[in-house]
Design a protein around this motif. Structure first.
Motif, PDB file in Angstrom:
ATOM      1  N   ARG A 178     -11.365  -6.653   8.934  1.00  0.00           N
ATOM      2  CA  ARG A 178     -10.947  -7.671   9.835  1.00  0.00           C
ATOM      3  C   ARG A 178      -9.517  -8.290   9.120  1.00  0.00           C
ATOM      4  O   ARG A 178      -9.456  -8.131   7.727  1.00  0.00           O
ATOM      5  CB  ARG A 178     -11.845  -8.844   9.801  1.00  0.00           C
ATOM      6  CG  ARG A 178     -13.158  -8.590  10.672  1.00  0.00           C
ATOM      7  CD  ARG A 178     -12.855  -8.268  12.160  1.00  0.00           C
ATOM      8  NE  ARG A 178     -13.905  -7.964  12.749  1.00  0.00           N
ATOM      9  CZ  ARG A 178     -14.533  -6.839  13.195  1.00  0.00           C
ATOM     10  NH1 ARG A 178     -13.969  -5.790  12.875  1.00  0.00           N
ATOM     11  NH2 ARG A 178     -15.790  -6.655  13.920  1.00  0.00           N
ATOM     12  N   LEU A 179      -8.595  -8.760   9.876  1.00  0.00           N
ATOM     13  CA  LEU A 179      -7.390  -9.267   9.118  1.00  0.00           C
ATOM     14  C   LEU A 179      -7.764 -10.821   8.785  1.00  0.00           C
ATOM     15  O   LEU A 179      -8.606 -11.647   9.009  1.00  0.00           O
ATOM     16  CB  LEU A 179      -6.530  -9.878  10.251  1.00  0.00           C
ATOM     17  CG  LEU A 179      -5.702  -8.418  10.972  1.00  0.00           C
ATOM     18  CD1 LEU A 179      -5.105  -8.621  12.266  1.00  0.00           C
ATOM     19  CD2 LEU A 179      -5.091  -7.317   9.804  1.00  0.00           C
ATOM     20  N   THR A 180      -7.110 -11.086   7.392  1.00  0.00           N
ATOM     21  CA  THR A 180      -7.115 -12.460   6.830  1.00  0.00           C
ATOM     22  C   THR A 180      -6.499 -13.617   7.989  1.00  0.00           C
ATOM     23  O   THR A 180      -5.260 -13.663   7.635  1.00  0.00           O
ATOM     24  CB  THR A 180      -6.552 -12.148   5.653  1.00  0.00           C
ATOM     25  OG1 THR A 180      -7.119 -11.239   4.978  1.00  0.00           O
ATOM     26  CG2 THR A 180      -7.082 -13.514   4.819  1.00  0.00           C
ATOM     27  N   ALA A 181      -6.967 -13.996   8.825  1.00  0.00           N
ATOM     28  CA  ALA A 181      -6.388 -15.020   9.614  1.00  0.00           C
ATOM     29  C   ALA A 181      -6.253 -16.141   9.173  1.00  0.00           C
ATOM     30  O   ALA A 181      -6.889 -16.987   8.538  1.00  0.00           O
ATOM     31  CB  ALA A 181      -6.943 -14.910  11.012  1.00  0.00           C
TER      32      ALA A 181
END
Lengths: 294, 344, 328
Positions: free
Chosen positions: C266-269
């Motif tokens: 997952r992206l670090t949003a």
């Protein structure tokens, strides 16, 4: 899910206002439109309750009181060429004048929206056929068309309304078609088609709500035109018949008095002017109230 | 928080063709649009498949036909020719009528605002599809709330709102929820994150990955942003002027592109290294107009490896191994491209 | 003496009773021949700042602070001078060339007309200048293209023509408002390289507004990151990209998809939504989304903290680079 708090943080918790509620909210804050609406309302109410509001019988002639000036005691706005009370005749006149202004537009709104929305949603050749047919009506100036139709159908209130409806239907249909064509290609209509909805459901749920507003605004702007045309027909003897009080007809019968009582003779015209202007201002206000980021 | 009822069902029960059958197989897809005395060859003979549970990325520049493909799959527009097989069954046949297919494939559009009816509340928008397919009002609303919750929006705060009252990222979450409301198996995301701010884009990409796992979805992810496509996709299809230039597994294509266009596209991405900026544009000029695509290889007018054969013979997709195919004469040892002879 | 110097710029829109502050105290300066990228998301105030320098705002907007461009006071300038100032001192290019190019005139005539109006030359000289500019921006077969209408050109070529028009009167400062955002990737890089080349050869000072960090890195000497109407971090390009100090800049860089190639990762949003300017929280505007927020952040707006000689961030956690190294 963890994202729930993230995505919602900044939404201020307040009640959502529906579209029409927010239009009304903005309209109420428009002083000009509200003044216009008040004037129209007063004239309509006075016309409806004319028997109670009017000071005298609008049909009662009196030869000795012909063409009394404005301000004569007992005749607040003077008397006409047959000595009838002008104020009462103006109040009663509102009944027919406004009816003949609003009715054709209402009918044309129904018929024209139907044709336009159908043509716009179906598109393609059927659209082209319908709209080119409608274009034929635009070849005639609306005044001429109304006079020609009324002349052919014969004088009378019903025939005036029919001819004016024919005049306005193409205009409304054209606007309805343009708005619908625009809405039809919106992504949300495509999304609805993609979710398997049939054409009737899509028109009912997604198209009508978004096109009726703009068409309605356009229609209200036609009321003033319709009133003036209806008055014009009566003036020419193609609409109402004497002794019915109707502003256009009154303008006609009083025209001979223009030199000795100009003010009295101008009063029916003034009423047409004020009423149609008020309708127009209100329609403008409605448009700007609706014309916001929705 | 209000109690959320689980209204979505696992999709396994629907699997008919088995794991080996692609969820979607597209064969010979062609769509030409008539413009003023010209023909726009938007999609000009495209074959591909999407396996169950994978994400197929589609990349390409404007006019390459990627959005047309999305609309053709969705049956928003009719193809001139070509067939679609969904889980082994022809779309529109007796085995899979259009109505049934529509439930199984949904789409999320780029413009989060234009794709929501401005006069409908969030809840009604999401519930619309299920209502059309016969769910009761109550059940449809329950499902809408369930979906709002799953896309990260508190139902009690968002259900009654109108599209203009919420932010772009939230609107796109609602579009995703609507896309899921019919329990589709395939979701087409047409530039679905392109209009979002970068800080919100990452959230929505994460959400899409979560939902994919949760519902066992298959995605077609269309974007012009190569970084995002690389992050999302298992396989990638690169398009140029209505044709497939290259297709295959994501990593090999990004690491070792075999079509000069893919290579140029990758090299056109900003470098992100202040000391090592791009010094030369990989290709010059704009993509040609799909009204009159160049003969032979459509890319030959901009290709730095062009030779006579490229203008005359149209290259077909050639399997270069590792699940990667490229429509370039250089990828095919038998093509007779002079550079191949020189290398050998 | 910098060619552009903006001090405490504020821009308010909307009614006086309920103003929306789009720009909330921006300071920036630009030397001759320097490129500054204003980086930010929608609503960050980057475009509003840029348009202020051209005085392009509607009359209802209220602008405060001071702006000096080429030793002229932009806010005090009378309308007569403004017409001369726009085009010959400062010029602007847009995302949509439709804003700059008139659809009913031939592109060459538009450029010639601008030259005639500003420099009082003959129309023929203007056309000659237009041709020279078309060659300069590398439009293929320039003589023929001068007679094109905008709609007859492709997107990339229209963008080049707009750049030619912007350069017609030898401006000293070029303002670029997302000029490559609508372009395809392969065309975008061509236009970026062209702008970089023109900037170098003509010694232009450029302010380049963009939402794309990659684009900023390609063109800028310095980067200023905007958030909710303020510059929250500014410094030399390499410093901001390699050693971001403000949590927002860090978040933007970390959330980029090109960092994460591991399947299923997952992206670090950055959580939350971009701020609504009408209802900004007191204190640091980023505090509600910040992962390392302190109580103090919610009370007052942090002043710029110097990190190194030209690099600062508006974050109370920011420390000079030297101090940071000492603690690590």
């Amino acid at each position: 899910m963890a994202a729930i708090a993230d995505a919602g943080i900044f939404v201020p918790v307040k009640a959502s206002r529906g579209y029409w509620a927010s239009v009304a909210h903005r309209l109420i804050r428009d002083p000009l439109a509200m003044t216009a609406a008040a004037i129209v309302l007063i004239i309509i109410l006075a016309a409806i309750f004319a028997p109670w509001v009017a000071p005298a019988d609008p049909y009662k002639a009196s030869m000795i009181r012909r063409l009394r000036p404005v301000g004569t005691p007992g005749y607040l706005l003077g008397a006409d060429e047959l000595g009838r009370d002008m104020l009462s005749r103006l109040i009663y006149g509102g009944r027919l004048s406004i009816f003949m202004g609003v009715m054709p537009v209402l009918l044309a709104f129904g018929i024209g929206s139907g044709i336009g929305i159908f043509a716009g949603y179906v598109g393609g050749r059927i659209n082209a056929l319908l709209m080119r047919t409608i274009d034929i009506f635009f070849a005639f100036p609306s005044v001429l068309l109304a006079i020609a139709l009324s002349g052919a159908l014969g004088a009378g209130i019903t025939n005036s309304i029919v001819s004016l409806t024919v005049v306005f239907t193409p205009q409304i249909a054209r606007v309805a078609e343009a708005v619908t064509t625009q809405i039809r290609t919106r992504d949300y209509v495509e999304a609805a088609r993609v979710s398997g909805a049939g054409p009737f459901t899509i028109v009912r749920v997604h198209v009508l709500g978004n096109v009726l507003g703009p068409i309605f605004v356009y229609a209200t702007s036609l009321i003033s035109v319709s009133m003036i045309l209806a008055s014009g027909l009566s003036f020419l003897g193609l609409g109402t018949k004497p002794p019915e009080p109707e502003w256009g007809l009154m303008l006609n019968t009083l025209r001979t008095a223009i030199y000795n009582q100009p003010l009295v003779a101008a009063l029916p015209g003034l009423m047409i002017f004020i009423t149609s202007l008020s309708f127009n201002i209100f329609s403008d206000g409605l448009r700007s109230a609706m014309d916001v980021k929705q | 928080m209000s109690h959320i009822v689980d209204t979505m069902f696992p999709p396994e029960a629907e699997d008919r063709g088995g794991a080996a059958t692609p969820l979607l197989a597209v064969n010979g897809l062609v769509k030409h649009f008539k413009a003023k005395n010209a023909v726009v060859r938007a999609v000009d003979g495209v074959d591909f498949h999407v396996a169950k549970g994978e994400t197929l990325g589609i990349v390409g520049e404007s006019g390459c036909g990627k959005s047309t493909i999305a609309r053709l799959i969705m049956q928003i527009i009719a193809p001139d020719s070509g067939t679609l097989l969904f889980d082994g069954e022809p779309v529109g046949s007796a085995a899979l009528p259009l109505g049934d297919f529509r439930k199984k494939v949904q789409m999320v559009f780029q413009d989060s605002y234009a794709s929501l009816n401005p006069r409908m509340t969030v809840e009604d928008t999401i519930a619309f599809g299920p209502r059309v397919h016969g769910l009761s009002h109550k059940a449809a609303v329950t499902r809408a709330h369930d979906l709002l919750h799953r896309v990260g929006l508190e139902p009690s705060r968002f259900a009654g709102r109108y599209p203009h009252e919420i932010s772009g990222g939230q609107r796109q979450r609602i579009n995703i929820a609507r896309g899921l409301s019919l329990e589709p198996r395939l979701l087409i995301l047409d530039e679905a994150v392109s209009a979002l701010d970068k800080s919100v884009e990452a959230q929505v990409l994460n959400l899409l990955l979560d939902l994919k796992d949760e519902f066992g979805l298959t995605y077609i992810f269309i974007s012009h942003d190569l970084n995002v496509v690389r992050f999302m996709s298992d396989r990638v299809m690169v398009m140029y002027l209505g044709k497939v230039a290259e297709i295959g597994s994501s990593e090999p294509i990004f690491k070792k592109p075999r079509h000069p266009y893919t290579e140029a596209l990758l090299a056109s991405m900003p470098s992100m290294d202040p000391d090592n900026r791009t010094q030369e544009a990989p290709i010059t000029g704009d993509p040609p107009n799909p009204i009159n695509p160049p003969p032979g290889c459509r890319f030959h007018t901009r290709c730095k490896f062009v030779s006579a054969i490229c203008a005359n013979a149209e290259p077909v997709l050639h399997d270069v191994g590792g699940g990667q195919s490229a429509a370039c004469h250089l990828a095919n040892p038998q093509s007779g491209h002079p550079r191949l002879a020189a290398a050998a | 003496m910098p060619i552009v110097e903006v001090k405490n710029l504020t821009v308010d829109f909307g009614p006086k009773s309920k103003p929306v502050r789009a720009v909330a105290g921006v300071d920036l300066h630009l030397a001759k021949g320097e490129t500054l990228a204003l980086l930010g998301e929608s609503g960050s105030g980057k475009s509003v700042t840029l348009r202020s320098l051209m005085r392009l705002h509607p009359k209802s907007a209220r602008t405060g602070g001071s702006m000096q461009v080429d030793e002229r006071d932009v806010l005090a300038m009378p309308y007569g001078d403004l017409a001369r100032y726009r085009g010959s001192i400062v010029s602007m290019i847009f995302q949509d060339p439709g804003l700059a190019l008139d659809p009913v005139y031939r592109v060459g005539d538009q450029i010639a007309e601008a030259v005639v109006r500003h420099e009082g030359t003959s129309f023929k000289q203007g056309r000659a200048r237009a041709l020279e500019l078309f060659e300069r921006v590398r439009i293929p077969s320039p003589e023929r293209r001068l007679d094109n209408y905008p709609h007859e050109m492709s997107g990339g070529m229209r963008q080049r023509a707009m750049i030619a028009l912007a350069l017609a009167c030898n401006p000293k400062v070029l303002l670029a408002d997302e000029p490559t955002t609508a372009l395809d990737a392969t065309v975008q890089i061509q236009v970026l390289l062209l702008l970089r080349e023109l900037q170098r050869e003509l010694g232009l000072a450029v302010i380049f507004v963009t939402h794309d960090i990659g684009v900023a890195v390609e063109v800028a000497d310095r980067i200023a990151v905007m958030y909710a109407g303020k510059i929250i971090e500014e410094g030399p390009c390499a410093d901001v990209i390699r050693a971001p100090s403000h949590p927002y800049t860090k978040g933007l860089l970390a959330s980029r998809a090109d960092h994460s190639f591991e399947k299923g990762a997952r992206l670090t949003a950055i959580p939350g939504t971009p701020p609504d300017l009408a209802t900004l929280p007191p204190g640091c505007a980023f505090a509600p989304r910040c992962a390392v927020v302190l109580d103090a952040c919610r009370n007052s707006t942090p002043p710029p903290a110097l990190i190194s000689r030209h690099h600062f961030a508006r974050c109370i956690r920011s420390e000079p680079a030297a101090a940071r190294q000492a603690t690590v």
